[in-house]
Write a protein that holds these residues in place. Structure first.
Motif, PDB file in Angstrom:
ATOM      1  N   GLN A  52       0.866  -1.182   0.122  1.00 18.89           N
ATOM      2  CA  GLN A  52      -0.083   0.156  -0.104  1.00 18.89           C
ATOM      3  C   GLN A  52       0.793   1.372   0.031  1.00 18.89           C
ATOM      4  N   ASP A  53       2.066   1.229   0.777  1.00 14.80           N
ATOM      5  CA  ASP A  53       2.797   2.610   0.847  1.00 14.80           C
ATOM      6  C   ASP A  53       3.540   2.506  -0.595  1.00 14.80           C
ATOM      7  N   SER A  83       1.131   4.316  -2.772  1.00  8.30           N
ATOM      8  CA  SER A  83       0.689   5.481  -2.387  1.00  8.30           C
ATOM      9  C   SER A  83       1.791   6.652  -2.743  1.00  8.30           C
ATOM     10  N   VAL A 120       2.080   7.076  -6.726  1.00  7.33           N
ATOM     11  CA  VAL A 120       1.171   7.939  -7.416  1.00  7.33           C
ATOM     12  C   VAL A 120       1.766   9.589  -6.987  1.00  7.33           C
ATOM     13  N   THR A 121       2.080   9.761  -5.614  1.00 13.47           N
ATOM     14  CA  THR A 121       2.523  11.013  -5.591  1.00 13.47           C
ATOM     15  C   THR A 121       3.738  11.638  -6.183  1.00 13.47           C
ATOM     16  N   GLN A 144       5.997  10.139   1.192  1.00 17.03           N
ATOM     17  CA  GLN A 144       5.558  11.216   0.217  1.00 17.03           C
ATOM     18  C   GLN A 144       6.310  11.968  -0.459  1.00 17.03           C
ATOM     19  N   GLY A 159      -4.099   4.281  -8.977  1.00 16.36           N
ATOM     20  CA  GLY A 159      -3.689   3.954  -7.507  1.00 16.36           C
ATOM     21  C   GLY A 159      -4.859   3.761  -6.483  1.00 16.36           C
ATOM     22  N   GLU A 160      -6.151   4.492  -6.722  1.00 12.40           N
ATOM     23  CA  GLU A 160      -7.300   4.137  -5.998  1.00 12.40           C
ATOM     24  C   GLU A 160      -7.750   2.775  -6.245  1.00 12.40           C
ATOM     25  N   LEU A 216      -5.110   0.422  -4.294  1.00 12.68           N
ATOM     26  CA  LEU A 216      -5.197   0.344  -2.842  1.00 12.68           C
ATOM     27  C   LEU A 216      -6.638  -0.175  -2.556  1.00 12.68           C
ATOM     28  N   ARG A 260      -6.454  -3.258   0.301  1.00 14.57           N
ATOM     29  CA  ARG A 260      -7.171  -3.207   1.250  1.00 14.57           C
ATOM     30  C   ARG A 260      -8.048  -4.272   1.571  1.00 14.57           C
TER      31      ARG A 260
END
Length: 276
Positions: A15-16, A19, A22-23, A89, A261-262, A265, A269
């Motif tokens: 997950q990290d 994230s 994506v950033t 991030q 990314g959504e 994730l 999850r």
């Protein structure tokens, strides 16, 4: 730490990874996601390390030879407590400490700066030989990529490891079968890998690289081997955990969009809920 807990950590690392990519809008998801269980097992079960003292002289060492998979290393270091997770991030951003490839001068917990493929095992050998000469009992772990097996320096280093009886070296091969230009077999076939490593006088263990139980057993076996180095050939899936990334060479070095990314994730999850 229990093996179930390690599986949960591997999911958190994935997950990290998503994230931060994506950033950053750049980076390497495929080979980072494939190594999550390997890093979770090393950093949270196997290695003797201390986040409060990253340069502790008696710590075990880790070399990310496939340096482009830095996101999984950064995720593991942050989860372990080497630096705040908010730093993730800042991946690949000017003025921040998490470079596109690991930098030992900028990032706590990074034992070797890497990026140019083929060099990591040589660095691991140097650390291990120094430990032998200094009478230290620390161990050195190096994570290699399967595309990296086409680099001649890997095999020079493999000969040196065996020549100097570096039984304190354990290499882990993230064998996901894909690299930036396609399959490893089509770009530069290096099979049969297990037989080659045995011919170079290494102890060879073959496992499912996503099976935490098998990884724990493999590292325990490696620790018992005397007089020669060990390589764990871990069969993995590039992009593991994200349906549209799995087994796709195109996700070697492309960051997901916000929408992708959504979706990634969401899948991760949902998987986390099945881990208890």
């Amino acid at each position: 730490m229990t093996n179930i807990a390690l599986k949960r950590i591997a999911n958190t690392l994935r997950q990290d990874i998503i994230s931060m990519l994506v950033t950053s809008k750049s980076g390497h998801p495929g080979g980072s996601l494939s190594a999550a269980e390997i890093l979770a097992t090393l950093f949270f079960r196997e290695m003797r390390i201390n986040p409060e003292d990253p340069r502790w002289a008696d710590r075990d060492r880790f070399v990310l030879s496939k340096g482009h998979a830095a996101p999984v290393l950064y995720a593991a270091l942050a989860e372990k407590g080497y630096f705040p997770k908010e730093e993730l991030q800042g991946l690949r951003q000017t003025g921040r400490m998490l470079q596109g490839h690991p930098d030992m001068k900028k990032t706590p917990g990074v034992d070797m700066s890497t990026g140019s493929l083929g060099q990591g095992l040589s660095a691991a050998n140097g650390m291990a030989l120094a430990g032998k000469l200094d009478g230290k009992d620390y161990r050195v772990f190096a994570l290699l990529g399967d595309g990296e097996m086409a680099e001649g320096q890997i095999w020079e280093a493999a000969m040196a490891s065996a020549h100097y009886n570096l039984d304190n070296v354990t290499a882990v091969l993230d064998f996901n079968g894909l690299q930036i230009d396609g399959t490893t077999d089509s770009v530069m076939c290096s099979n049969p890998l297990a037989e080659k490593w045995r011919a170079f006088c290494w102890h060879v263990i073959e496992v499912d690289g996503h099976d935490v139980d098998a990884l724990v057993e493999a590292f325990a076996e490696a620790k018992q081997v005397k007089g020669k180095p060990t390589i764990i050939i871990a069969k993995t899936v590039k992009g593991k955990g994200v349906s549209f990334m799995e087994d796709q060479a195109g996700w070697h070095g492309n960051a997901p969009s916000v929408e992708q990314g959504e979706q990634a994730l969401k899948e991760l999850r949902e998987e986390a809920l099945t881990l208890g």
